[in-house]
Design an enzyme around this catalytic site. Structure first.
Site, PDB file in Angstrom:
ATOM      1  N   LEU A 123      -1.766  26.881  11.692  1.00 26.95           N
ATOM      2  CA  LEU A 123      -0.418  26.752  12.253  1.00 26.95           C
ATOM      3  C   LEU A 123      -0.275  25.398  12.954  1.00 26.95           C
ATOM      4  O   LEU A 123       0.658  24.635  12.699  1.00 26.95           O
ATOM      5  CB  LEU A 123      -0.158  27.903  13.248  1.00 26.95           C
ATOM      6  CG  LEU A 123       1.130  27.841  14.070  1.00 26.95           C
ATOM      7  CD1 LEU A 123       2.364  27.986  13.174  1.00 26.95           C
ATOM      8  CD2 LEU A 123       1.156  28.958  15.133  1.00 26.95           C
ATOM      9  N   THR A 124      -1.247  25.079  13.816  1.00 29.54           N
ATOM     10  CA  THR A 124      -1.159  23.902  14.692  1.00 29.54           C
ATOM     11  C   THR A 124      -1.198  22.581  13.923  1.00 29.54           C
ATOM     12  O   THR A 124      -1.942  22.438  12.956  1.00 29.54           O
ATOM     13  CB  THR A 124      -2.321  23.945  15.700  1.00 29.54           C
ATOM     14  OG1 THR A 124      -2.203  25.161  16.428  1.00 29.54           O
ATOM     15  CG2 THR A 124      -2.299  22.779  16.664  1.00 29.54           C
ATOM     16  N   PRO A 126      -0.761  18.026  14.814  1.00 30.01           N
ATOM     17  CA  PRO A 126      -0.861  17.093  15.940  1.00 30.01           C
ATOM     18  C   PRO A 126       0.380  17.111  16.839  1.00 30.01           C
ATOM     19  O   PRO A 126       0.267  17.006  18.045  1.00 30.01           O
ATOM     20  CB  PRO A 126      -1.058  15.740  15.261  1.00 30.01           C
ATOM     21  CG  PRO A 126      -1.713  16.075  13.959  1.00 30.01           C
ATOM     22  CD  PRO A 126      -1.148  17.399  13.539  1.00 30.01           C
ATOM     23  N   GLY A 129       2.007  21.868  18.744  1.00 24.72           N
ATOM     24  CA  GLY A 129       1.005  22.681  19.448  1.00 24.72           C
ATOM     25  C   GLY A 129       1.708  23.863  20.079  1.00 24.72           C
ATOM     26  O   GLY A 129       1.975  24.859  19.410  1.00 24.72           O
ATOM     27  N   ASP A 238       0.562  38.003  18.232  1.00 21.88           N
ATOM     28  CA  ASP A 238       0.659  39.220  19.059  1.00 21.88           C
ATOM     29  C   ASP A 238      -0.584  40.092  18.900  1.00 21.88           C
ATOM     30  O   ASP A 238      -1.001  40.783  19.823  1.00 21.88           O
ATOM     31  CB  ASP A 238       1.884  40.063  18.652  1.00 21.88           C
ATOM     32  CG  ASP A 238       3.200  39.453  19.147  1.00 21.88           C
ATOM     33  OD1 ASP A 238       3.161  38.573  20.026  1.00 21.88           O
ATOM     34  OD2 ASP A 238       4.262  39.878  18.638  1.00 21.88           O
ATOM     35  N   GLY A 339     -27.664  24.350  42.409  1.00 18.11           N
ATOM     36  CA  GLY A 339     -27.994  23.149  41.630  1.00 18.11           C
ATOM     37  C   GLY A 339     -28.538  23.489  40.254  1.00 18.11           C
ATOM     38  O   GLY A 339     -28.261  22.786  39.270  1.00 18.11           O
ATOM     39  N   GLU A 362      -4.707  29.657  20.928  1.00 18.39           N
ATOM     40  CA  GLU A 362      -3.784  30.757  20.568  1.00 18.39           C
ATOM     41  C   GLU A 362      -2.648  30.862  21.597  1.00 18.39           C
ATOM     42  O   GLU A 362      -2.201  31.958  21.954  1.00 18.39           O
ATOM     43  CB  GLU A 362      -4.538  32.062  20.355  1.00 18.39           C
ATOM     44  CG  GLU A 362      -5.337  31.977  19.064  1.00 18.39           C
ATOM     45  CD  GLU A 362      -5.957  33.254  18.621  1.00 18.39           C
ATOM     46  OE1 GLU A 362      -5.304  34.293  18.716  1.00 18.39           O
ATOM     47  OE2 GLU A 362      -7.106  33.203  18.135  1.00 18.39           O
ATOM     48  N   THR A 364      -1.366  28.230  25.020  1.00 14.56           N
ATOM     49  CA  THR A 364      -1.872  27.953  26.369  1.00 14.56           C
ATOM     50  C   THR A 364      -1.406  29.068  27.309  1.00 14.56           C
ATOM     51  O   THR A 364      -0.436  29.780  27.014  1.00 14.56           O
ATOM     52  CB  THR A 364      -1.298  26.625  26.893  1.00 14.56           C
ATOM     53  OG1 THR A 364       0.138  26.758  26.945  1.00 14.56           O
ATOM     54  CG2 THR A 364      -1.671  25.439  26.011  1.00 14.56           C
TER      55      THR A 364
HETATM   56  N1  COS Z   1       7.399  38.721  16.854  1.00 18.26           N
HETATM   57  C1  COS Z   1       8.418  38.670  15.964  1.00 18.26           C
HETATM   58  N2  COS Z   1       9.348  37.682  15.973  1.00 18.26           N
HETATM   59  C2  COS Z   1       9.242  36.725  16.907  1.00 18.26           C
HETATM   60  C3  COS Z   1       8.220  36.730  17.866  1.00 18.26           C
HETATM   61  C4  COS Z   1       7.276  37.784  17.815  1.00 18.26           C
HETATM   62  N3  COS Z   1       6.270  37.855  18.688  1.00 18.26           N
HETATM   63  N4  COS Z   1       8.361  35.655  18.667  1.00 18.26           N
HETATM   64  C5  COS Z   1       9.450  35.002  18.227  1.00 18.26           C
HETATM   65  N5  COS Z   1       9.969  35.645  17.170  1.00 18.26           N
HETATM   66  C6  COS Z   1      11.181  35.276  16.425  1.00 18.26           C
HETATM   67  C7  COS Z   1      12.376  35.251  17.372  1.00 18.26           C
HETATM   68  O1  COS Z   1      12.979  36.522  17.488  1.00 18.26           O
HETATM   69  C8  COS Z   1      13.274  34.241  16.712  1.00 18.26           C
HETATM   70  O2  COS Z   1      14.001  34.859  15.678  1.00 18.26           O
HETATM   71  P1  COS Z   1      15.608  35.123  15.848  1.00 18.26           P
HETATM   72  O3  COS Z   1      16.207  33.770  16.077  1.00 18.26           O
HETATM   73  O4  COS Z   1      15.993  35.780  14.565  1.00 18.26           O
HETATM   74  O5  COS Z   1      15.735  36.019  17.050  1.00 18.26           O
HETATM   75  C9  COS Z   1      12.301  33.277  16.052  1.00 18.26           C
HETATM   76  O6  COS Z   1      11.049  33.960  15.931  1.00 18.26           O
HETATM   77  C10 COS Z   1      12.118  32.027  16.873  1.00 18.26           C
HETATM   78  O7  COS Z   1      11.609  32.418  18.131  1.00 18.26           O
HETATM   79  P2  COS Z   1      11.849  31.581  19.471  1.00 18.26           P
HETATM   80  O8  COS Z   1      13.267  31.159  19.551  1.00 18.26           O
HETATM   81  O9  COS Z   1      11.288  32.376  20.593  1.00 18.26           O
HETATM   82  O10 COS Z   1      10.953  30.286  19.171  1.00 18.26           O
HETATM   83  P3  COS Z   1      10.536  29.091  20.099  1.00 18.26           P
HETATM   84  O11 COS Z   1      10.580  27.866  19.274  1.00 18.26           O
HETATM   85  O12 COS Z   1      11.312  29.158  21.382  1.00 18.26           O
HETATM   86  O13 COS Z   1       8.972  29.354  20.352  1.00 18.26           O
HETATM   87  C11 COS Z   1       7.009  30.193  21.453  1.00 18.26           C
HETATM   88  C12 COS Z   1       8.450  30.441  20.969  1.00 18.26           C
HETATM   89  C13 COS Z   1       6.910  29.068  22.456  1.00 18.26           C
HETATM   90  C14 COS Z   1       6.630  31.511  22.095  1.00 18.26           C
HETATM   91  C15 COS Z   1       6.111  29.902  20.226  1.00 18.26           C
HETATM   92  O14 COS Z   1       6.383  28.632  19.679  1.00 18.26           O
HETATM   93  C16 COS Z   1       4.636  29.998  20.559  1.00 18.26           C
HETATM   94  O15 COS Z   1       4.070  31.094  20.628  1.00 18.26           O
HETATM   95  N6  COS Z   1       3.999  28.827  20.751  1.00 18.26           N
HETATM   96  C17 COS Z   1       2.565  28.779  20.921  1.00 18.26           C
HETATM   97  C18 COS Z   1       1.940  28.673  19.588  1.00 18.26           C
HETATM   98  C19 COS Z   1       0.502  28.957  19.637  1.00 18.26           C
HETATM   99  O16 COS Z   1       0.083  29.976  20.162  1.00 18.26           O
HETATM  100  N7  COS Z   1      -0.258  28.050  19.066  1.00 18.26           N
HETATM  101  C20 COS Z   1      -1.657  28.201  19.029  1.00 18.26           C
HETATM  102  C21 COS Z   1      -2.116  27.888  17.677  1.00 18.26           C
HETATM  103  S1  COS Z   1      -2.452  29.227  16.723  1.00 18.26           S
HETATM  104  S2  COS Z   1      -4.366  29.369  16.971  1.00 18.26           S
END
Ligand code: COS
Length: 381
Positions: A123-124, A126, A129, A238, A339, A362, A364
């Site tokens: 997913l990630t 540069p 993130g 999740d 130490g 996964e 921050t």
């Molecule tokens: N389950 C199902 N759908 C989800 C969801 C979830 N847990 N989280 C978000 N969605 C859906 C939302 O409902 C939204 O859809 P709708 O517009 O139809 O409602 C869509 O996805 C976009 O979600 P949102 O608007 O919340 O997106 P953002 O860009 O605001 O991002 C965060 C949300 C910041 C929570 C997300 O980008 C994230 O988790 N970032 C961290 C990523 C990460 O953990 N990276 C580590 C690398 S993986 S090892």
């Protein structure tokens, strides 16, 4: 929340035995050399750890996130890096379990459950993130194929995995709703590996860049429908964040175990330092933190496995709590060693280094708080 089943208790015992007999003796060496523990992958496969969260229909033992957390916690108690040989493969497998069709599950899950195929989750990037939606990797339709171009980085298991679950943009005009999830198999033309990271901790795990240059994959490798990639990624996180929580908890428990043993034998001022109240209060606080983190972790796993609502919030809470506890416990454990704790001759400093990543990857812990706060505010409406 019910007690663990007999099977879960047996699985925990088995993981603890393997952690003590096989993982602990290899931990320092793999940390020093950065060697990936292929020998232990075979041991974990034989013990059934790779299939512990996969349906029996696809060669697993039919457990869920609880079983995966039990195994990850116990392995991490001995080494927070080696445990990723199991946990990171689960992260890569979840998109197939959640979004794959029957044919895709039959095709890929049995080899994953057997431990023959390790996986990686891509997913990630540069510049994507915390803001995962900012991804630049694209997948364009070309006849019966998708053609991928882009770069994923900080990918755990890259180079040891055979299967990569990749989130890419199929329609950049639609933002997150224009992203899709794919399976890319190792060896596909246009797929290559980039920079290998030299890390502070979890050094027994491989972390590399994954590069796609006109990488053609059959349309049959699309997971779910086009446009559902970001959602599949969020649903994956999740379910995988309790795995990070379990890794953090195991690291915390392992550091506490070592600290307790140490204070009982270290003598200063004519008695063991365990006899000083100042040390006892530290131990009491650390043990209480570990136990409360454990309760939250297994509540999150139970809710996910039972199909209950509210899993985004509880799994973010478990990851936040367990990783913050791991950082506190390991830092204080180094303090209890004094130490000696700072020296590489003792195993405790490695726990502190391994713990740090659990507050970062996964999502921050700042992102976990954002996820929790959004849900809390929604609930209050
Ligand atoms: N389950 C199902 N759908 C989800 C969801 C979830 N847990 N989280 C978000 N969605 C859906 C939302 O409902 C939204 O859809 P709708 O517009 O139809 O409602 C869509 O996805 C976009 O979600 P949102 O608007 O919340 O997106 P953002 O860009 O605001 O991002 C965060 C949300 C910041 C929570 C997300 O980008 C994230 O988790 N970032 C961290 C990523 C990460 O953990 N990276 C580590 C690398 S993986 S090892």
């Amino acid at each position: 929340m019910p007690e663990f089943t007999e099977y879960q208790q047996e699985l925990r015992k088995l993981a603890r035995r393997i952690a003590e007999e096989k993982v602990r003796p290899r931990a320092a060496e793999c940390d020093r050399t950065g060697e990936f523990p292929w020998d232990l992958v075979k041991v974990f496969a034989q013990a059934g750890f790779y299939g512990c969260y996969i349906d029996q229909k696809y060669g697993g033992t039919g457990g869920g996130v609880t079983e995966l957390a039990l195994v990850t916690e116990e392995l991490s108690r001995a080494c927070g890096g080696i445990s990723l040989a199991v946990a990171a493969t689960a992260l890569g497998a979840f998109p197939i379990i959640l979004a794959g069709n029957e044919e895709q599950k039959q095709r890929w899950l049995p080899a994953i459950a057997k431990g023959d195929t390790l996986t990686a989750f891509c997913l990630t990037e540069p510049e994507a993130g915390s803001d995962a939606s900012a991804m630049k990797t694209v997948a364009k339709v070309d006849g019966d194929f998708y053609v991928l171009n882009g770069l994923k980085h900080f990918i755990t298991n890259a180079g040891v995995a055979k299967i990569y679950t990749v989130i890419a943009s199929t329609d950049p005009t639609k933002g997150v709703m224009g992203t899709s999830a794919f399976v890319v198999e190792e060896g596909t033309p246009g797929f290559s590996l980039g920079k290998e990271e030299d890390k502070l901790g979890i050094r027994a795990s491989q972390t590399r860049e994954v590069i796609f240059q006109d990488c053609r994959i059959p349309k049959a490798n699309l997971l779910g429908s086009p446009g559902r990639g970001f959602i599949a990624a969020m649903q994956t996180l999740d379910r995988s964040r309790p795995g990070v929580a379990a890794q953090a908890l195991g690291i915390a428990q392992g550091a506490l175990d070592l600290a307790v043993d140490y204070v009982k034998q270290r003598k200063q001022f004519g008695k063991t330092i365990a006899e000083f109240q100042g040390i006892q209060w530290m131990l009491a606080d650390l043990a209480t933190e570990v136990e409360s983190a454990r309760a939250l972790l297994y509540k999150s796993a139970y809710m996910i496995d039972s199909g209950l609502p509210g899993i985004s919030k509880i799994s973010a809470m478990a990851k936040l709590k367990c990783s913050d506890v791991a950082m506190r416990v390991t830092t204080d454990a180094v303090q209890l060693f004094g130490g000696y704790g700072y020296m590489k001759d003792y195993p405790i400093e490695k726990y502190m280094r391994d713990a740090k990543i659990t507050q970062i990857y996964e999502g921050t812990n700042q992102i976990q708080r954002l996820v929790i706060a959004r849900e809390v505010l929604k609930e209050s409406r």
